[in-house]
Design a protein around this motif. Sequence first.
Motif, PDB file in Angstrom:
ATOM      1  N   UNK A 157      39.392  91.344 -83.387  1.00 18.11           N
ATOM      2  CA  UNK A 157      39.376  92.316 -81.770  1.00 18.11           C
ATOM      3  C   UNK A 157      39.934  91.234 -81.224  1.00 18.11           C
ATOM      4  N   UNK A 158      40.186  89.965 -81.859  1.00 20.52           N
ATOM      5  CA  UNK A 158      40.773  88.811 -80.613  1.00 20.52           C
ATOM      6  C   UNK A 158      40.024  88.853 -79.128  1.00 20.52           C
ATOM      7  N   UNK A 184      21.381  90.729 -85.755  1.00 23.84           N
ATOM      8  CA  UNK A 184      22.396  89.488 -85.323  1.00 23.84           C
ATOM      9  C   UNK A 184      22.667  88.770 -84.212  1.00 23.84           C
ATOM     10  N   UNK A 185      22.724  87.388 -83.608  1.00 24.45           N
ATOM     11  CA  UNK A 185      23.488  86.929 -82.302  1.00 24.45           C
ATOM     12  C   UNK A 185      24.751  86.981 -82.439  1.00 24.45           C
ATOM     13  N   UNK A 186      25.148  87.062 -83.967  1.00 28.05           N
ATOM     14  CA  UNK A 186      26.152  86.772 -85.456  1.00 28.05           C
ATOM     15  C   UNK A 186      27.148  87.692 -85.015  1.00 28.05           C
ATOM     16  N   UNK A 187      26.806  88.891 -84.862  1.00 27.08           N
ATOM     17  CA  UNK A 187      27.612  90.300 -84.504  1.00 27.08           C
ATOM     18  C   UNK A 187      28.470  89.873 -83.322  1.00 27.08           C
ATOM     19  N   UNK A 188      27.890  89.043 -81.995  1.00 27.63           N
ATOM     20  CA  UNK A 188      29.834  89.742 -81.204  1.00 27.63           C
ATOM     21  C   UNK A 188      30.588  88.513 -81.454  1.00 27.63           C
ATOM     22  N   UNK A 189      30.269  87.464 -82.141  1.00 24.86           N
ATOM     23  CA  UNK A 189      31.210  86.336 -82.890  1.00 24.86           C
ATOM     24  C   UNK A 189      32.750  87.081 -84.360  1.00 24.86           C
ATOM     25  N   UNK A 190      31.275  87.626 -85.128  1.00 21.93           N
ATOM     26  CA  UNK A 190      31.611  88.436 -86.292  1.00 21.93           C
ATOM     27  C   UNK A 190      33.004  89.667 -85.195  1.00 21.93           C
ATOM     28  N   UNK A 191      32.288  90.550 -84.777  1.00 20.30           N
ATOM     29  CA  UNK A 191      33.405  91.620 -84.211  1.00 20.30           C
ATOM     30  C   UNK A 191      34.108  91.193 -83.782  1.00 20.30           C
TER      31      UNK A 191
END
Length: 240
Positions: A184-185, A173-180
């Motif tokens: 990693x800052x 889902x589109x939450x992946x870039x946020x969670x990842x």
Amino acid sequence: MNLFAEAIAWMLAPAQWTGNYALPKLLGEHLALTAISVLIAAAIALPIGWVIGHTGRGREIAVAVSGAARAIPAFGLMVLLVLLLGVLRIPEAAIITFVLLAIPSLLAGAYTGLEAIDRRVIDSARAMGMTEWQIFFKVELPLGLPLLLGGIRSALLQVIATVTIAAYVNLGGLGWPIIQGIPLRRFDQVLAGAIIVAVLALVVDLLLAAAQHAAVPAGLRPPRAVRRRSAAPVAASAPA
């Protein structure tokens, strides 16, 4: 402003459009989880809401249950269900969470749509000899459709926003870039993910707003001349 430009650059980078975590793939996963959850919630909530709206019974229970469901934190519920069902049932735990989140809005839209109808219209339909099923399908459902679509609109927006937490349990889902991006800052990546989710929600909201407006029966819409006259004082006072 630089962070916003970096977020746009991250979205447009070729690396984000290929591979297992490509943005189109993440968007498809996000939409699939949303659609499945809302469809299951609709299959549960709409019949119950229609029965409540048609008979006028059970409204207090529905309001209490809806209020309790709204108070449940989605992320905590999903983690609890994962622990209860086991790691092999993570998709089911996530779907149950999103279904419970969508039910209150759908339930409210279903029964308020029927409750808002003038009882004299229902009585007239009965006086004409219509059966209860004919009254529901030919009178109540068309007149209650705008409020029902409003409930669907609210449920979809809530689920679209909440499905981002599915990335915490590796459902994509589109939450992946946020969670990842958070550990990693990579704040450009986090902002890009948030922008994509916000744009998706806005597009869905606009489409359903147009559908809700179109669902209003022609006989209940104010004439254009009336709408122009009511808008004229607003336009006249704008310079002041």
